[in-house]
Design an enzyme around this catalytic site. Sequence first.
Site, PDB file in Angstrom:
ATOM      1  N   ILE A  27      35.222  41.357  29.340  1.00  0.00           N
ATOM      2  CA  ILE A  27      34.064  40.488  28.823  1.00  0.00           C
ATOM      3  C   ILE A  27      32.234  40.187  29.078  1.00  0.00           C
ATOM      4  N   ASP A  57      23.685  45.214  43.627  1.00  0.00           N
ATOM      5  CA  ASP A  57      25.242  44.590  43.688  1.00  0.00           C
ATOM      6  C   ASP A  57      24.627  44.028  43.739  1.00  0.00           C
ATOM      7  N   ALA A  59      30.800  39.151  37.354  1.00  0.00           N
ATOM      8  CA  ALA A  59      30.560  40.116  37.950  1.00  0.00           C
ATOM      9  C   ALA A  59      32.192  40.620  38.991  1.00  0.00           C
ATOM     10  N   THR A 119      33.092  41.417  46.663  1.00  0.00           N
ATOM     11  CA  THR A 119      32.203  40.932  45.664  1.00  0.00           C
ATOM     12  C   THR A 119      31.970  39.412  45.208  1.00  0.00           C
ATOM     13  N   THR A 129      39.017  32.268  36.352  1.00  0.00           N
ATOM     14  CA  THR A 129      40.492  32.855  36.190  1.00  0.00           C
ATOM     15  C   THR A 129      41.422  31.323  36.103  1.00  0.00           C
ATOM     16  N   ASP A 130      42.305  31.344  35.565  1.00  0.00           N
ATOM     17  CA  ASP A 130      43.151  30.285  35.399  1.00  0.00           C
ATOM     18  C   ASP A 130      44.569  30.597  36.457  1.00  0.00           C
ATOM     19  N   GLU A 131      44.008  31.935  37.038  1.00  0.00           N
ATOM     20  CA  GLU A 131      44.847  32.488  38.048  1.00  0.00           C
ATOM     21  C   GLU A 131      44.741  31.928  39.503  1.00  0.00           C
ATOM     22  N   TYR A 184      43.582  39.069  44.170  1.00  0.00           N
ATOM     23  CA  TYR A 184      42.636  38.752  43.423  1.00  0.00           C
ATOM     24  C   TYR A 184      42.259  37.423  43.310  1.00  0.00           C
ATOM     25  N   LYS A 194      39.191  34.941  43.535  1.00  0.00           N
ATOM     26  CA  LYS A 194      38.116  33.982  42.464  1.00  0.00           C
ATOM     27  C   LYS A 194      38.276  32.186  43.035  1.00  0.00           C
ATOM     28  N   ASN A 198      43.189  36.981  28.803  1.00  0.00           N
ATOM     29  CA  ASN A 198      41.844  37.467  27.049  1.00  0.00           C
ATOM     30  C   ASN A 198      41.915  38.828  27.099  1.00  0.00           C
ATOM     31  N   LEU A 249      47.356  44.855  30.818  1.00  0.00           N
ATOM     32  CA  LEU A 249      48.511  44.986  29.978  1.00  0.00           C
ATOM     33  C   LEU A 249      48.163  45.766  28.437  1.00  0.00           C
ATOM     34  N   ARG A 291      52.376  35.501  30.415  1.00  0.00           N
ATOM     35  CA  ARG A 291      50.691  34.922  29.866  1.00  0.00           C
ATOM     36  C   ARG A 291      50.257  34.262  28.695  1.00  0.00           C
ATOM     37  N   GLY A 324      54.908  39.727  44.427  1.00  0.00           N
ATOM     38  CA  GLY A 324      53.875  38.344  44.050  1.00  0.00           C
ATOM     39  C   GLY A 324      53.368  38.439  42.681  1.00  0.00           C
TER      40      GLY A 324
HETATM   41  P1  NAD Z   1      35.570  44.101  34.252  1.00  0.00           P
HETATM   42  O1  NAD Z   1      36.767  44.760  35.429  1.00  0.00           O
HETATM   43  O2  NAD Z   1      35.213  44.781  33.104  1.00  0.00           O
HETATM   44  O3  NAD Z   1      34.157  43.851  34.366  1.00  0.00           O
HETATM   45  C1  NAD Z   1      33.739  44.328  35.674  1.00  0.00           C
HETATM   46  C2  NAD Z   1      32.326  43.608  35.841  1.00  0.00           C
HETATM   47  O4  NAD Z   1      31.671  43.904  36.918  1.00  0.00           O
HETATM   48  C3  NAD Z   1      32.228  46.241  35.771  1.00  0.00           C
HETATM   49  O5  NAD Z   1      31.227  46.401  34.432  1.00  0.00           O
HETATM   50  C4  NAD Z   1      31.895  46.158  37.150  1.00  0.00           C
HETATM   51  O6  NAD Z   1      31.127  47.184  37.199  1.00  0.00           O
HETATM   52  C5  NAD Z   1      30.851  44.859  37.579  1.00  0.00           C
HETATM   53  N1  NAD Z   1      31.179  44.848  39.063  1.00  0.00           N
HETATM   54  C6  NAD Z   1      32.095  44.960  39.688  1.00  0.00           C
HETATM   55  N2  NAD Z   1      31.538  44.401  40.637  1.00  0.00           N
HETATM   56  C7  NAD Z   1      29.950  44.601  40.861  1.00  0.00           C
HETATM   57  C8  NAD Z   1      29.373  44.522  42.195  1.00  0.00           C
HETATM   58  N3  NAD Z   1      29.407  44.225  42.984  1.00  0.00           N
HETATM   59  N4  NAD Z   1      28.279  43.772  41.634  1.00  0.00           N
HETATM   60  C9  NAD Z   1      27.741  43.920  39.905  1.00  0.00           C
HETATM   61  N5  NAD Z   1      29.032  44.478  38.900  1.00  0.00           N
HETATM   62  C10 NAD Z   1      29.690  44.188  39.344  1.00  0.00           C
HETATM   63  O7  NAD Z   1      36.110  42.633  34.228  1.00  0.00           O
HETATM   64  P2  NAD Z   1      36.655  41.612  33.347  1.00  0.00           P
HETATM   65  O8  NAD Z   1      37.809  41.794  32.434  1.00  0.00           O
HETATM   66  O9  NAD Z   1      35.247  41.568  31.606  1.00  0.00           O
HETATM   67  O10 NAD Z   1      36.071  40.088  33.703  1.00  0.00           O
HETATM   68  C11 NAD Z   1      35.301  39.250  33.806  1.00  0.00           C
HETATM   69  C12 NAD Z   1      35.171  38.241  34.672  1.00  0.00           C
HETATM   70  O11 NAD Z   1      36.025  37.190  33.935  1.00  0.00           O
HETATM   71  C13 NAD Z   1      35.328  38.391  35.958  1.00  0.00           C
HETATM   72  O12 NAD Z   1      35.087  37.679  37.141  1.00  0.00           O
HETATM   73  C14 NAD Z   1      37.225  37.250  36.027  1.00  0.00           C
HETATM   74  O13 NAD Z   1      37.702  37.910  36.921  1.00  0.00           O
HETATM   75  C15 NAD Z   1      37.116  36.655  34.648  1.00  0.00           C
HETATM   76  N6  NAD Z   1      38.228  37.223  34.177  1.00  0.00           N
HETATM   77  C16 NAD Z   1      38.911  37.515  33.723  1.00  0.00           C
HETATM   78  C17 NAD Z   1      40.268  37.659  32.725  1.00  0.00           C
HETATM   79  C18 NAD Z   1      40.510  38.407  31.832  1.00  0.00           C
HETATM   80  O14 NAD Z   1      41.420  38.459  31.136  1.00  0.00           O
HETATM   81  N7  NAD Z   1      40.265  39.689  31.644  1.00  0.00           N
HETATM   82  C19 NAD Z   1      40.740  36.426  32.527  1.00  0.00           C
HETATM   83  C20 NAD Z   1      40.325  35.209  32.809  1.00  0.00           C
HETATM   84  C21 NAD Z   1      38.753  35.295  33.665  1.00  0.00           C
HETATM   85  P1  TYD Z   2      47.308  42.188  33.747  1.00  0.00           P
HETATM   86  O1  TYD Z   2      46.887  42.903  31.947  1.00  0.00           O
HETATM   87  O2  TYD Z   2      47.231  42.943  34.865  1.00  0.00           O
HETATM   88  O3  TYD Z   2      46.608  40.992  33.535  1.00  0.00           O
HETATM   89  P2  TYD Z   2      47.217  39.654  34.291  1.00  0.00           P
HETATM   90  O4  TYD Z   2      48.001  40.513  35.547  1.00  0.00           O
HETATM   91  O5  TYD Z   2      45.854  39.486  35.132  1.00  0.00           O
HETATM   92  O6  TYD Z   2      47.398  38.561  33.759  1.00  0.00           O
HETATM   93  O7  TYD Z   2      49.088  41.608  32.923  1.00  0.00           O
HETATM   94  C1  TYD Z   2      49.465  41.064  32.212  1.00  0.00           C
HETATM   95  C2  TYD Z   2      51.042  41.161  32.509  1.00  0.00           C
HETATM   96  O8  TYD Z   2      51.570  42.072  32.159  1.00  0.00           O
HETATM   97  C3  TYD Z   2      51.116  40.723  33.940  1.00  0.00           C
HETATM   98  O9  TYD Z   2      52.871  39.647  34.203  1.00  0.00           O
HETATM   99  C4  TYD Z   2      51.988  41.869  34.841  1.00  0.00           C
HETATM  100  C5  TYD Z   2      52.367  42.786  33.216  1.00  0.00           C
HETATM  101  N1  TYD Z   2      52.451  44.394  33.653  1.00  0.00           N
HETATM  102  C6  TYD Z   2      53.241  45.109  33.444  1.00  0.00           C
HETATM  103  O10 TYD Z   2      54.244  44.496  32.550  1.00  0.00           O
HETATM  104  N2  TYD Z   2      53.233  46.320  33.412  1.00  0.00           N
HETATM  105  C7  TYD Z   2      51.566  46.885  33.589  1.00  0.00           C
HETATM  106  O11 TYD Z   2      52.003  48.212  33.305  1.00  0.00           O
HETATM  107  C8  TYD Z   2      50.904  46.133  33.254  1.00  0.00           C
HETATM  108  C9  TYD Z   2      48.960  45.994  33.843  1.00  0.00           C
HETATM  109  C10 TYD Z   2      50.958  44.578  33.806  1.00  0.00           C
END
Ligand code: NAD
Ligand code: TYD
Length: 337
Positions: free
Chosen positions: A13, A60, A83, A101, A126-128, A153, A157, A183, A193, A217, A278
């Site tokens: 993101i 970091d 991050a 982190t 996150t909504d989680e 996780y 958060k 996202n 997923l 989701r 969980g």
């Molecule tokens: P991602 O895992 O794709 O990317 C995380 C980035 O943070 C990576 O580039 C990693 O190198 C960097 N990072 C990790 N530890 C670090 C540290 N100690 N110092 C500096 N950089 C570090 O994650 P994402 O999916 O892009 O998520 C970004 C943010 O959005 C997160 O805070 C996550 O909690 C939040 N978020 C994600 C989702 C989702 O669906 N992916 C939904 C809601 C919120």
């Molecule tokens: P994920 O993409 O890991 O996001 P989050 O756990 O943050 O919602 O998972 C999305 C949903 O898909 C979640 O209900 C778990 C499920 N899932 C599977 O069924 N199989 C998989 O291999 C993964 C990674 C997730």
Amino acid sequence: MKKILVTGGAGFIGGNFVKYMVNKYPKYHVFNLDTLTYAGDLTKHSDIEERENYSFIKADIADREVISEIFNNEKFDYVIHFAAESHVDRSIKEPEIFIKTNVLGTQVLLDAAKSINVKKFVHVSTDEVYGELDFDPDTFFTENTPLQPNSPYSASKASSDMIVRAYYETYNMPINITRCSNNYGPYHFPEKLIPLTISRVLNDEKVPVYGDGKNIRDWLHVEDHCSAIDLVLHEGELGEVYNVGGHNERTNLEVVKTIINALSKSNDLIEFVEDRLGHDKRYAIDPTKLEKLGWQPTYNFETGIEQTVNWYLNNENWWNNIIQGKYREYFAKQYQF
Ligand code: NAD
Ligand code: TYD
């Protein structure tokens, strides 16, 4: 020229947000600070790395000395904090790095931002953090839903959200917190997923679905998340939390079948595997507060999935590089097949 620090800008993101800001605001200088964990890569920025309004800093966020030096050298106007360690399954197996982190790293950044009086610190959460909803389709997470995180996780958060909130209450720091639903879109790391399903289906490999696949989701295209954060950065009321989501609830099985269908493959690729520990039943966001600020998503699930599947078809190099590296070990440990 305004200076914007984006943490985690080499990830999914944050990476999309960096591109969005560099392109939309030529008068802002975007600094991408990232330590480049397994989830971070800079190849996604090959189109902007030469731009005058873009710089990369490898650091970091939990390293207090380094972070404080960086903030002393560059007086950032805004911090957008992405991050984090972001994968629930990894947090179940190795929670400690999530605390370091996500919790400590956020507090280190807050101290550094406070020391130079940044004008706004946007904490991307996150909504989680709200825990899970049951399957009643009329229930949603609002900004007033109590925090009840269930995974290491989401607990990390939620902890960081509480610290950000405390810096507003105690020091009057100019903060916002955004809480987004799941996202998807370009550059999504193939452990999650949707990109996992696309990459495996394209390779005619089995897709692991946890439990009965009925967990729900609420999916949001990453570009719509970027525009939401842009709006909150510029218009969000100080101290406020904003939920981000677009009413796109789907069961996991529906998501996987939609992708299989889009790629004209067979549902025989679906493999039901042991459920996640969980495993939260359902997430669903009420985005009314953000809509009142002026936000509207541009994608629905169908248009967003089509765009995303096409992107993965056209960018095989990017995800193939990932799944052929260390990812193999991760996959074997996580799924046993
Ligand atoms: P991602 O895992 O794709 O990317 C995380 C980035 O943070 C990576 O580039 C990693 O190198 C960097 N990072 C990790 N530890 C670090 C540290 N100690 N110092 C500096 N950089 C570090 O994650 P994402 O999916 O892009 O998520 C970004 C943010 O959005 C997160 O805070 C996550 O909690 C939040 N978020 C994600 C989702 C989702 O669906 N992916 C939904 C809601 C919120
Ligand atoms: P994920 O993409 O890991 O996001 P989050 O756990 O943050 O919602 O998972 C999305 C949903 O898909 C979640 O209900 C778990 C499920 N899932 C599977 O069924 N199989 C998989 O291999 C993964 C990674 C997730």
